[in-house]
Enzyme design. Structure first.
Site, PDB file in Angstrom:
ATOM      1  N   GLU A 276       0.919  -1.090   0.076  1.00  0.00           N
ATOM      2  CA  GLU A 276      -0.150   0.134   0.186  1.00  0.00           C
ATOM      3  C   GLU A 276       0.809   1.335  -0.005  1.00  0.00           C
ATOM      4  OE1 GLU A 276      -3.244   2.251   3.008  1.00  0.00           O
ATOM      5  OE2 GLU A 276      -2.574   0.321   3.372  1.00  0.00           O
ATOM      6  N   LYS A 408      -7.865 -15.526  16.223  1.00  0.00           N
ATOM      7  CA  LYS A 408      -8.010 -15.139  15.155  1.00  0.00           C
ATOM      8  C   LYS A 408      -9.429 -14.873  14.578  1.00  0.00           C
ATOM      9  CE  LYS A 408      -4.300 -18.119  13.182  1.00  0.00           C
ATOM     10  NZ  LYS A 408      -3.883 -18.837  14.446  1.00  0.00           N
ATOM     11  N   ASP A 484       2.165 -14.398  12.578  1.00  0.00           N
ATOM     12  CA  ASP A 484       1.070 -14.892  11.954  1.00  0.00           C
ATOM     13  C   ASP A 484      -0.010 -13.721  11.519  1.00  0.00           C
ATOM     14  OD1 ASP A 484      -1.342 -16.304  11.342  1.00  0.00           O
ATOM     15  OD2 ASP A 484      -1.309 -17.672  13.099  1.00  0.00           O
TER      16      ASP A 484
END
Length: 597
Positions: A276, A408, A484
């Site tokens: 980005e 998560k 992660d």
């Protein structure tokens, strides 16, 4: 026999592909690799002898092997009991022995019939011998040249070899080079399904070669080129069995540097992996503003990874009994001893329980040293579950994770109780820096933060999202340092606060992040690139002097970087610079219509 007749009497087929026009000129034929019609010239397969689905064939041989082994053992046991000589074999026993050997050969190679056939039929696979094949190619090339002359701008002799595939479109040809015969055999076996793709590393003993062969087989099966995905320059041995399965290459992500970030009196150059535009530049501007105002400070509030198994009982009353047992302080020491056997660094901190009917969820929290700690806490939880089974034999363990952890996924329990490292980071930015570096003013920042990050997020029903773009910075640092990426979800929980202080002359800005899940050992942190980024920050590996200090420092650096990113983006919004800067730095001028498919 001429070329046309020879091609007709064999089972091979050739397909002439047209090259892209050169400078608006005509299409020229490209000489393809001679491909074999597998329906007409298919070598004998195991399925030819046993025309059954593969799972049925395997099931038959497994059943046959164990049944015969059991039969023979029973017979020989009876002979020993009756003192009958073992060498006296009946007809049924002889047939059983031969069948046992045959089934063993099949199971040893898993596809034993095809394995044996490959040696029997290797010499007769092709209709042509090597000389005939070479002569066929030469004659056909001469025929093509006679029919269509070469243009002045195209050298027909240097045209690439193009492999044809049933699914391939005319505009998506795969440029290939001749491969060693052994590699070609393996690729064909993968395409035929006789060799599983996941077993290449163990069969070949060469991880890079396995990745190359898997890559070639994938291109032929899909008819799609992955030429832009790099293969060279990566240590495939380093990911075997721990980071990524069935690799075919690696993805390149540029890494930028933001900083120096002055945090707790120490300067850090923060690596950020992102695609980005403006993100690194914006974070860097925030670091500049913090540095010019004397730096930021951070406080670690908590450090504990969680895992929450779910167990079931026959009644809710029985589940409640275990809940009271787990939360009784008198039992905590015993449970800690059982839990802590899993690791030198894992230390049980607390247990929190919740009931849903007759189902009990137990949320274990423990310290994990410099590791992120998911495997460590899971092993400790398993030890406790095994121990509890003695006193609660009616306990049915449904899953080692019942989502009360919560990993998560956005969850209020992480937002409130924390998970991993809980950090708060703050800085006081002077009015002069706000005006000169951030190009805005303090009242505008305070008002925008209240209406956007607080009120706007509340209207949206945000869960831990009371910030401008914390996940942007967290993701970029996570990818660069081998964390992660999926744990960006809870690690980006953040509330950004801004307040005018010192009679409105300065700005107090802070970020509170209750669940930053990072580690400096294990997982992707050991890969060369990610390890280099950790080394740049001074947190590579495990700390020998103070176990856990490296991962805690990394969490503080993440929070400090988020603080810089929040400060810069909010200033850009307040000054009306966001759209202008992104239009300038985050838009590609490359004509993608000219990019090859």
């Amino acid at each position: 026999m001429d070329v046309r007749r020879r091609a007709t009497t064999t089972t091979t087929s050739t397909t002439t592909k047209l090259s892209p026009p050169v400078n608006g000129g005509p299409h020229y034929p490209i000489k393809p690799i001679r491909t074999v019609d597998h329906h007409k010239n298919k070598s004998p397969q195991a399925s030819d002898a046993l025309p059954l689905p593969l799972y049925l064939t395997n099931g038959i041989f497994f059943t046959l092997f164990f049944s015969l082994a059991y039969f023979l053992l029973q017979r020989w046991r009876e002979k020993i009991r009756t003192s009958t000589p073992l060498h006296g074999v009946t007809l049924s026993e002889m047939a059983a022995i031969l069948s046992l050997i045959a089934s063993f050969i099949y199971l040893l190679g898993f596809f034993g019939i095809d394995f044996v056939q490959s040696f029997i039929t290797r010499s007769s696979d092709d209709v042509f011998d090597e000389n005939d094949h070479h002569q066929f190619i030469v004659e056909e090339e001469e025929e093509e040249r006679r029919r269509i002359p070469c243009g002045a701008s195209l050298d027909c002799q240097s045209l690439p070899i193009v492999a044809s595939a049933p699914k391939m479109k005319e505009s998506k040809l795969i440029i290939t080079t001749p491969l060693p015969e052994e590699d070609e055999e393996i690729i064909k076996s993968i395409i035929d399904g006789t060799i599983p793709s996941y077993s290449l590393e163990s069969k070949l003993g060469d991880c890079k070669r396995a990745a190359f062969i898997r890559r070639e087989a994938l291109q032929r099966m899909t008819g799609r080129s992955i030429e832009g995905l790099p293969l060279e320059g990566f240590d495939y041995e380093s990911i075997l069995g721990q980071c990524c399965e069935m690799p075919i290459g690696y993805v390149q992500i540029p890494v930028g540097i933001a900083g120096p970030l002055l945090l707790d009196g120490v300067e850090y150059s923060v690596p950020m992996a992102t695609t980005e535009g403006c993100l690194v530049a914006s974070t860097n501007r925030g670091c500049k503003a913090i540095y010019a105002s004397g730096g930021a400070s951070s406080v670690l509030l908590r450090d504990g990874m969680t895992r929450a198994p779910v167990v079931r009982f026959g009644t809710a009353k029985r589940a409640a009994e275990l809940k009271f047992f787990m939360e009784d302080p008198a039992n905590f020491d015993t449970l800690s001893v059982i839990f802590n056997r899993s690791s030198r660094f894992g230390r049980l901190q607390s247990i929190q329980c919740a009931i849903a009917g007759k189902n009990l969820y137990m949320r274990f929290t423990c310290s994990t040293g410099d590791a992120m700690g998911m495997n460590m806490v899971s092993k400790g939880v398993q030890n406790v579950l095994d121990f509890l089974q003695n006193d609660f034999p009616d306990m049915d363990v449904i899953g080692i994770s019942g989502n009360f952890c919560s990993d998560k996924k956005p969850a209020a329990v992480n937002w409130i109780e924390g998970r991993g490292k809980s950090v708060v980071c703050e800085a006081i930015i002077s009015e002069e820096v706000v005006r000169k570096v951030l190009k805005t003013n303090i009242p505008a920042l305070v008002e925008l933060n209240m209406l956007k990050n607080l009120a706007g997020s509340a209207l949206a029903g945000a869960l831990g999202g009371f910030n401008a773009h914390a996940s942007n910075i967290v993701s970029a640092v996570f990818i660069a340092t081998g964390q992660d990426p999926a744990q960006n979800i809870e690690s980006s929980h953040c509330i950004t606060m801004m307040e005018a202080v010192n009679d409105g002359r300065d700005l107090h800005v802070s970020v509170s992040m209750p669940s930053i899940e990072v580690g400096t050992v294990g997982g992707g942190t050991q890969l060369a690139s990610q390890s280099a980024c950790l080394n740049l920050l001074g947190v590579k590996g495990a700390s020998k002097e103070a176990p856990g200090s490296n991962s805690r420092l990394l969490a503080s650096i993440v929070a400090g970087s988020v603080l810089a990113g929040e400060l810069s983006l909010m200033s850009a919004l307040a000054a009306g610079q966001l759209v202008k800067s992104h239009m300038k730095y985050n838009r590609s001028s490359k004509d993608i219509s000219k990019t090859a498919a």
